[in-house]
Structures are given as structure tokens and as C-alpha cells.
Design a protein around this motif. Structure first.
Motif, PDB file in Angstrom:
ATOM      1  N   CYS A 146       0.866  -1.312   0.114  1.00  0.00           N
ATOM      2  CA  CYS A 146       0.024  -0.110  -0.058  1.00  0.00           C
ATOM      3  C   CYS A 146       0.936   1.235   0.115  1.00  0.00           C
ATOM      4  O   CYS A 146       0.359   2.209  -0.180  1.00  0.00           O
ATOM      5  N   ARG A 148       2.153   2.939   2.375  1.00  0.00           N
ATOM      6  CA  ARG A 148       1.946   3.832   3.481  1.00  0.00           C
ATOM      7  C   ARG A 148       3.306   4.110   4.148  1.00  0.00           C
ATOM      8  O   ARG A 148       3.864   5.168   4.536  1.00  0.00           O
ATOM      9  N   CYS A 371      -5.076   3.100  -1.553  1.00  0.00           N
ATOM     10  CA  CYS A 371      -3.761   3.625  -1.430  1.00  0.00           C
ATOM     11  C   CYS A 371      -3.135   3.749  -3.009  1.00  0.00           C
ATOM     12  O   CYS A 371      -2.391   4.621  -2.818  1.00  0.00           O
ATOM     13  N   CYS A 415      -5.015   1.478   4.078  1.00  0.00           N
ATOM     14  CA  CYS A 415      -5.388   0.464   3.207  1.00  0.00           C
ATOM     15  C   CYS A 415      -6.718  -0.228   3.926  1.00  0.00           C
ATOM     16  O   CYS A 415      -6.755  -0.382   5.078  1.00  0.00           O
TER      17      CYS A 415
END
Ligand code: SF4
Ligand code: SF4
Lengths: 516, 249
Positions: A146, A148, A371, A415
């Protein structure tokens, strides 16, 4: 299967204490020989897998700068340790992004660096053993790629790149994941991830036309394989049958109808999602992408538009030109490809769509940034358009809109918990727990603003939420498609809805005169 | 052999290793293709924008700031102080001393204290915060120890037991002309210089590679323009050519 506890929702997202091995049992089903071979991999774990895996790692180190630089650069600062939804949801130490990277980094150091070769203990380097391989299989399938962590790392280290490489290495020694590899095979042979053949698609679309005409009185078309159409629409195959995806597809059709452009779906390219990315395989990703190019050429279209799908949009926006370009045979006035949200928002801005927001008044909405749209692509011509445009569309079609807390949206979005090739029932515990941060943020706007629904523009998010929302005592139909909202609000010319709003035909003129 | 000769050889060796080791890594990073566009978005759409993004990262540690204020405070303090301290040390390698090096001299001296504070803060987190403790290898602790050793020994010489700084300068100016001058044999000075040499030696083999690495990170240094410009790595172009031949034949 469901012998796990759903985490309790708290008022805010809490960083758990580190626990070791609590998710070590989580492993997706292994791939079968037929899928492996179809994708160009060995059918089962090869005898000299250790040697082959190291060889493959060396190959990838030479091919991907990201892989090489990321493995060298981490300083173990710990900034990423509380950024992964899987760590927040499971508290398993190896779900901290840097710890996940380290599973591979410790092997990289052992075989490819001076320090790891001569001082393994000092730098935490280890040999590639069966235990290490098992850990890879488990924890590189607990990463939804994702990105992040990458947003918050001072060097932009993207664990997604590491887990893609790890999956490619495992595939190359014969250890693949069933869910992804079976789907890739289907998409490469049939044309979509669900394996829906052309007649099934045609049937579904015919049903849709009937339904929409019943609803609106307007013969909106949902064309398939129509040569000479202006636009090729590529959409995730879930849009053809799953709820709430299909309501989005209905919306695309209405928008195209109202825009007055001809469009078509393609049975050959009846899948927007490209699972080749999840397994880190450039070759497989390219094969899938080329189907879209071929379909565009065969149908003689002028533009390509993608439907609501997050990973699909990443591959489309960021990679399609690389994998299957150049697209010099398309109309140069439009970006290749375009997102349906870009298309719809342009029309709304030009005042070409009539929208009745009241049709969505039964909902109070929030928006889940997917995402791959948020952190790996763009919409429109300005950075951040991927956040603005979908929200603009929602606000143009609904009266009640509320954002979730700022540290859980835009590029800090969490996500859904099912991305990156993990949307399979054999990983349900991981999926439920990984959804915890998003569910917590959702609860905040439910409590504060009475939000009833969450809109999304990703097929995986929609399917994942449909499945996990009930675990957290939310309704499964809380998740809606953005183009479902458009579909509800749009007032087609000549439709029943138009007549209801404006009164019957001969009264129309007087009404118009009266307002002048 | 005298200290002076041993230290002279040590510094030649350390410098050689640092330059060659780092040079090789930089060449390796530069030569390895980035086959796909993977900037973390929202990303700049122009080269100038990328320069700005990179500057924000390198000068202000912007992503780290968003991420964790404690790590940012300690990390940023340490790095900026280190930078000042290094700049101040230029006075031992230049004659006459550049004007701006003179200007920062007093700040540089106190920066050493900030540097030590930053390092202590980072080390405390490594021990106290369970997540950071879990991800730390022995080498991570040793690296902090090494930097602290350098910082503390240097500060001692600035503020407590002064060494013959004129002789030290003569030694380094001599090294630069391949003319070995006598080095004062104060233990603190020898410890300080010894640790610096160790740092230079381990640089290209350790996580200190984040220094060149940050500039090569594709998630930060790529322009967000994949729809406008086709981006193709040499090996991917070969793959394309190969598969086209297959379908043609
Ligand atoms: S934030 Fe980046 S440098 Fe820091 S520990 Fe995580 S991956 Fe390593
Ligand atoms: S990419 Fe996402 S899922 Fe993977 S480690 Fe990073 S934050 Fe976790």
C-alpha cells in the motif's frame, strides 16, 4: 477458519506493544503446478532453491534501483514502525515495515555485502534457510503493497518494492501464491480475473441495458466489442456482477450516454486490474497490459478510459505507457489512459451533466482514498488531483459529505486491508485485523457526523469492505461506488426523472419561461 | 614507528577506502536502472519540483517530520549540528582559513553539544521504545557509540583538555602535501582521530550509505509524468525487442 478475535474498535488508532510471532501462522494457499507453469515459473519448489533464489536476488538487484538502494539505505530509525495497518491490527513485530524488509535484507547482507559476509552477527545477516523462506512466504503475504510506509520514511523506502521482489524470487523457485497466480493465468487466457467468457459478459450487459431503461426510460447502451467506438472502457471484472461495483458500471454508462460519446467494453481486455504487479513480475504485468493495447488497436478506438479500481489505476497511470506504449495511434488531445473520474469531473465542470443531489439524500457520505490511487498515481493535471477529483464528484452528487480524520486520508490513507493480492478467504484473519485502522477512522465520522456510507473507487476496497464491515458491526452495504452516486443523481435527458423534476412535457416550456 | 606515521597511514587508508568505496556505490546506484515510474504521490510534475522536494527532504527531513516528531527532533538536531561541526573543522585543512569558516567557529563549537544531545536522544529511543529496540542490530548500537565517542572526545578537547591545535593543523596540512608532520600524542586527540578514521572506513559498508541513497531513491527523485513521457529501461527495451521478434517469426 474464523478462530480469531476481531479487534475491538477504540475511539482512536492505538499503537500496540510489539508481540512476536502472533501472525506467523498466516499463510495463503500455495499455487498449483498448472498456474506456476502458465506464468513461466517452476511447478514446485526446485531442489536447489537456495542457490536459485540468491541468483534471482542478484538479478533483481541489477534490474531495480529501488530494490538495491532501499536494501542499503535503511538506518533503522523506526519512523515507519507504527505506519502499517497490519502492524496496528495484529501487533506482530514482523508486520512493522522495517522488520518486514529486514526479513529479506538480512539475507541480502549475508550474500551481497562485505559486512554480512564477514561479520554476520554484528549486522544481523543470516543464511537463506527453509525457515527463512517460510517466514518470507508468510510475511511477504502480509503486505498489501500500500506504500504507506514509504510516505513516512525519510528515504522513501517502499516496502511494497521489497515484497514484490520477494514474491518474484519465491515464484522463480517454484513457491507461488495460489490466489494471485490463478487469477493472472485466467486474465491472460480468458481476459479477466474472474474468468468470465464473452457470452457471460454480453448477457450481463444486456440485462443492465434492460434494467437502466426500466429505471429511466432511456435506452442507455452498454456495448461490448464494438468496433469504431471512440472510447475503450477498461474496468475491473468485479464491475460486471458484484455489489456495489455494478452500480458504478451503470453510472459509467449513463455518463457516456449523456456525454454523447460512443464507447465500448472489450472481452479481450475485460479486466483493468493487473495482478502481475502484485507478484513483482514485469513480464507477466506486461503480458496483461499488452491485451489492452491489442484490444484498442483491434477496436480502432481513439481513447482509453479506466473504471474504478485502485491497483488498476496505478498500473494504468504509471506503467501502461511503459509496458504497452507508445500510444501514438490514439487521439493526442487526451491523456492515455484517463480515469473515469477525470472524464466525469470534466463534464460536471462544463455543466454538461444535470445532477439531482437529493437522490442521494438518504446517505451521509465519507470517502476512502484507495492506496494506489492516493500514493502511486494522479488524476488531472495537478499533484493531489487524485484526492480532489473524486471528492468533487461526490460533493456534486450528494448533499452530505464528511472527511475522515486528516491523518487517515489523502496520502496518509489506510489500506482497506485486502490489497496487494491478499483478497482471498485463506487470509481472512489478516484482512479483518488489517482493516482496523480504517474501521476506527470510519467509526469516528459515524459517531461525529452520522455518516451512513463510505464511497470508494477501487474494486478490491469494495469487495474487502463488503466482507469485513460486518465483523466490526457495520452494514456490508455501507460501501458504495463513486459512480453509483453519479448514477443515482444524474438526470438523463428525456428520462422519467427529468419529467418528474420538470413536470410533463408541455408544461416544460411554461416552467422554463416562468423562471426566466 | 611513531604515532604520527601510524596515524598518517591510517588516514591515507581511511580516505582511500571512503572515496573508492563510496564512489563505487554511487556508480552502482547510478547504473542500476529504475524500470518503472514509482514516485510516491502527490509528486512534482517537473524536474525543478523534484529538486525542491529533495531539498525539503535533505535539509528539513520533511517526511520524517510528518512521521515522528521525536525522531525528527533528535535526528535533525544531530545532522544539522554535525554539519556545522564538520564545516568548522575545515579550519584544520585550509590556510588561510575561509572567512565563513571563521564566522561559524563559535557556533560550530556549541553545535557539538547539540550533536551529542541528539545522539543520546536517538540512543534512548533505541533502548526505550519497544518497536525500535526490536529492529536494532548490534551494529546500530555500535554506530551510535562510535559517533558519540567522536563527539565527546572532540568536545573534551574544545572545552576541557586542550591539545596543541596548531600542531594538529600542521599535521593535516602536511598530509595533504604528502609530508608527514609530528602529531601531538594527547590520548584524547588520538582517540578522537582514531574513531574518525574508523567511521570513514565503515562508511561505505554500513547504513551510512543512506547519505548517497537518499538522492537515488526513486520514490523521491522521479518526476510524475508517466502519461506524458514514455519511460523505458534498457533491459525492458531489450525484452520488448525480443518478444517482438518472436511474434514476427
Ligand atoms: S522509516 Fe525508513 S529508514 Fe527508518 S526504519 Fe523505516 S525503512 Fe528504515
Ligand atoms: S507497503 Fe503497506 S502493507 Fe506493506 S509494509 Fe508498508 S504499510 Fe505495511
Amino acid at each position: 477458519m474464523a478462530d480469531f478475535e476481531t479487534p475491538k474498535l477504540k475511539d482512536y488508532i492505538e499503537i500496540p506493544k510489539v508481540q512476536e510471532g502472533v501472525m506467523a501462522h498466516s499463510r495463503p494457499f500455495e499455487s498449483k503446478e498448472q498456474f506456476q507453469v502458465a506464468l513461466g515459473y517452476p511447478g514446485e519448489l526446485v531442489d536447489n532453491w537456495e542457490e536459485k533464489a540468491i541468483e534471482k536476488m542478484g538479478d533483481l538487484l541489477g534490474k531495480y534501483r529501488s530494490f538495491r538502494v532501499f536494501l542499503d539505505s535503511c538506518v533503522k530509525c523506526g519512523a515507519c514502525t507504527d505506519k502499517c495497518h497490519y502492524y496496528l491490527g495484529t501487533s506482530d513485530a514482523k508486520n512493522m515495515p522495517v522488520a518486514r524488509q529486514d526479513l529479506l535484507r538480512k539475507v541480502y547482507r549475508r550474500y551481497f555485502t562485505f559486512a554480512g559476509k564477514y561479520f554476520p552477527k554484528l549486522v544481523g545477516a543470516v543464511d537463506l534457510t527453509k525457515e527463512v523462506l517460510d517466514e518470507w512466504y508468510s510475511y511477504f503475504h502480509q503486505c498489501s503493497q500500500c506504500r504507506r510506509c514509504s510516505v513516512f520514511c525519510p528515504y522513501g523506502i517502499d516496502t511494497a518494492e521489497i515484497s514484490m521482489a520477494a514474491r518474484e524470487i519465491m515464484d522463480s523457485v517454484g513457491l507461488g501464491q495460489k490466489y494471485c497466480n490463478e487469477i493472472i493465468m485466467k486474465a491472460q487466457t480468458i481476459g479477466n480475473n474472474l474468468g468470465l467468457p464473452e457470452p457471460a459478459l454480453a448477457d450481463t450487459l444486456a440485462d443492465l441495458e434492460e434494467e437502466v431503461e426500466d429505471d429511466t426510460g432511456v435506452p442507455v447502451k452498454y456495448p461490448l466489442d464494438q468496433k469504431g467506438a471512440e472510447i475503450l472502457m477498461v474496468t475491473p471484472s468485479a464491475d460486471f456482477f458484484a455489489e456495489p461495483h455494478i452500480d458504478g458500471l451503470i453510472g459509467y454508462g449513463k455518463v457516456f450516454h449523456e456525454a454523447g460519446v460512443s464507447w465500448t467494453l472489450s472481452s479481450k481486455a475485460s479486466e483493468a486490474a493487473n495482478f502481475g504487479m502484485f507478484i513483482g513480475s514485469y513480464e507477466n504485468m506486461r503480458k496483461l497490459a499488452l491485451r489492452i493495447r491489442e484490444a484498442a488497436l483491434e477496436l480502432g478506438v481513439k481513447r482509453i478510459v479506466f473504471g474504478e479500481c485502485g491497483h488498476a489505476w496505478r498500473v494504468a497511470y504509471s506503467f501502461l505507457n511503459t509496458l504497452a506504449g507508445p500510444f501514438d495511434f490514439l487521439d493526442p488531445r487526451y491523456p492515455v489512459p484517463q480515469h473515469i473520474c477525470e472524464f466525469t469531473w470534466e463534464l460536471i465542470k462544463e455543466g454538461k451533466l444535470r445532477l439531482n443531489k437529493e437522490e442521494n439524500d438518504h446517505m451521509r457520505l465519507t470517502f476512502h482514498d484507495s492506496c494506489n490511487v492516493a500514493r502511486a498515481s494522479r488524476m488531472g493535471d495537478k499533484p493531489g488531483g487524485q484526492f480532489e477529483i473524486p471528492r468533487n464528484i461526490i460533493k456534486a452528487t450528494c448533499n452530505h459529505y464528511f472527511d475522515m480524520p486528516i491523518d487517515t486520508i489523502h496520502d496518509a490513507t489506510y489500506c482497506c486491508g485486502g490489497g496487494g493480492g491478499l483478497l482471498t478467504d485463506d487470509l481472512i484473519e489478516l484482512r479483518v485485523k488489517g482493516a482496523l485502522p480504517r474501521m476506527t477512522a470510519l467509526k469516528q465520522v459515524v459517531d461525529e457526523h452520522g455518516v451512513t456510507n463510505m464511497a470508494a473507487i477501487c474494486a478490491i476496497c469494495k469487495s474487502q469492505f463488503t466482507k469485513v464491515l460486518p465483523y466490526y458491526d457495520f452494514g456490508m452495504d455501507m460501501i458504495v461506488s463513486v459512480h453509483q452516486l453519479v448514477s443515482n443523481a444524474i438526470v438523463l435527458k428525456g428520462s422519467i426523472q427529468e419529467k418528474e423534476l420538470d413536470g410533463v412535457e408541455d408544461e416544460e416550456e411554461t416552467a422554463a419561461e416562468a423562471t426566466e | 614507528m611513531s604515532f604520527s606515521v601510524i596515524y598518517a597511514l591510517l588516514f591515507y587508508f581511511a580516505t582511500g577506502l571512503l572515496v573508492i568505496g563510496l564512489g563505487r556505490k554511487i556508480v552502482q546506484y547510478a547504473k542500476t536502472p529504475a524500470p518503472l515510474k514509482i514516485p510516491t504521490t502527490p509528486a512534482p510534475t517537473t524536474k525543478a519540483g523534484v529538486v525542491l522536494r529533495m531539498a525539503k527532504e535533505v535539509v528539513f527531513f520533511y517526511s520524517l517530520f510528518r512521521s515522528n516528531k521525536w525522531i525528527w527532533v533528535f535526528g535533525w538536531m544531530f545532522h544539522m549540528a554535525l554539519f556545522l561541526v564538520l564545516a568548522r573543522h575545515l579550519r584544520y585543512f585550509t590556510e588561510p582559513v575561509w572567512w565563513w569558516v571563521d564566522l561559524i567557529q563559535p557556533f560550530g563549537k556549541y553545535a557539538a553539544l547539540a550533536m551529542i544531545a541528539g545522539l543520546l536522544g536517538l540512543w534512548a529511543r533505541r533502548i526505550v521504545v519497544d518497536r525500535v529496540r526490536y529492529i536494532s542490530a548490534p551494529s546500530d548500537h555500535l554506530m551510535l557509540a562510535l559517533l558519540l565517542g567522536i563527539g565527546i572526545s572532540g568536545t573534551l578537547m574544545s572545552f576541557v583538555t586542550h591539545t596543541d591545535i596548531v600542531a594538529v593543523k600542521a599535521f593535516f596540512l602536511g598530509l595533504m602535501r604528502f609530508d608527514i608532520q609530528p602529531l601531538p600524542s594527547d590520548p584524547i586527540l588520538l582517540i578522537h582521530l582514531g574513531l574518525v578514521a574508523v567511521l570513514m572506513i565503515v562508511f561505505p559498508f554500513s547504513k551510512l550509505l543512506h547519505v548517497p541513497g537518499v538522492f537515488f531513491s526513486p520514490t523521491r527523485n522521479q518526476v510524475d509524468n508517466p502519461r506524458e513521457q514514455r519511460h523505458l529501461a534498457p533491459w525492458a527495451a531489450e525484452l520488448e525487442a525480443g518478444s517482438q521478434q518472436n511474434t514476427n517469426s
